[in-house]
Design an enzyme around this catalytic site. Structure first.
Site, short mmCIF file in Angstrom:
data_model
loop_
_atom_site.label_atom_id
_atom_site.label_comp_id
_atom_site.label_asym_id
_atom_site.label_seq_id
_atom_site.Cartn_x
_atom_site.Cartn_y
_atom_site.Cartn_z
N LYS A 43 77.48 61.11 8.83
CA LYS A 43 78.48 62.17 9.02
C LYS A 43 78.46 63.09 7.81
O LYS A 43 78.61 62.62 6.67
CB LYS A 43 79.84 61.50 9.18
CG LYS A 43 80.83 62.23 10.05
CD LYS A 43 82.04 61.33 10.29
CE LYS A 43 83.11 62.03 11.07
NZ LYS A 43 84.35 61.23 11.13
O1 G3P Z 1 87.48 61.31 12.46
C1 G3P Z 1 88.16 62.43 12.10
C2 G3P Z 1 89.39 62.78 12.90
O2 G3P Z 1 89.43 62.14 14.12
C3 G3P Z 1 90.64 62.80 12.10
O3 G3P Z 1 91.81 62.79 12.87
O4 G3P Z 1 94.26 62.69 13.14
O5 G3P Z 1 93.25 62.64 10.82
O6 G3P Z 1 93.26 64.74 12.18
P1 G3P Z 1 93.23 63.25 12.21
#
Ligand code: G3P
Length: 217
Positions: free
Chosen positions: A83
């Site tokens: 990633k």
């Molecule tokens: O993997 C990255 C992503 O899914 C992060 O989610 O909820 O931290 O914006 P969030």
């Protein structure tokens, strides 16, 4: 549609995996921090549970070090997707790593132009963040639709991995648009099963089972 689980919680991954709901896993530095474990060790354990792609994020910001980190990460297991962030250096690293035959997930995508660049750099996955756009009163789902249109217009094979999913509604909206993959926390995937009419209907069936003494085994 593939379901990836957005967590570094090994127990939660193992539990969902038993239901056949896990096509892959995504992690990020915040999720690794939350796990309280060493990145290499926890990622290795996740790869031993899940056979689909497991995204592990680089820590560097320059392309050369990102490539070195990516090469180290792919040594963990054959199903690692490296990633990298959607920066110019991230795109350079994506080009190098994908040319070497590694899966690359380009993350922190917030615009269709960024997604176009990632596809041209050979990304296996592009991760547009829906919830974080919604957080600032923009429309995360509109971004998924735009990327779908653009990739289909030109036949790009980069898979749309809808990320930052906060609700079960986000998942069904992504499915309507045709996102290839969603990644969501275990609780959001589990919330998809809930419907009040299911609960109400089951309550009636259970009462009838009891009053009629219906027994199978
Ligand atoms: O993997 C990255 C992503 O899914 C992060 O989610 O909820 O931290 O914006 P969030």
């Amino acid at each position: 549609m593939k379901f990836f689980v957005d967590t570094a919680d090994v127990a939660a991954i193992a539990e969902l995996n038993e239901t056949g709901m896990v096509d892959g896993v995504t992690t990020n530095p915040s999720l690794i921090k939350k796990s309280g474990r060493d990145i290499l060790e926890v990622t290795r354990e996740i790869c031993s549970i899940v056979s689909g792609p497991v995204s592990a994020e680089v820590t560097a910001t320059d392309a050369e070090t990102m490539v070195a980190e990516g090469r180290k990460l792919v040594e963990i297991a054959g199903n690692i997707a490296v990633k990298v962030p959607l920066t110019w250096d991230g795109l350079k690293a994506c080009k190098v790593l994908s040319a070497e035959g590694h899966m690359v997930n380009v993350t922190l995508c917030f615009s269709a132009n960024q997604a176009l660049l990632a596809a041209k750099a050979g990304a296996t996955f592009i991760s547009p963040f829906i919830g974080r756009l919604d957080d600032i009163n923009l429309d995360g789902m509109e971004l998924i639709q735009d990327i779908r249109t653009i990739y289909d217009n030109y036949g790009f094979e980069t898979q749309i991995l809808a990320a930052s999913i906060r609700t079960a509604n986000h998942i069904v909206d992504c499915a309507r648009i045709g996102a290839d993959v969603i990644t969501a926390p275990p609780a959001v995937i589990k919330a998809m099963v809930t419907h009040p009419l299911t609960d109400k209907g089951l309550e009636v069936f259970l009462a009838d089972i009891k009053s009629a003494g219906i027994k199978i085994v």
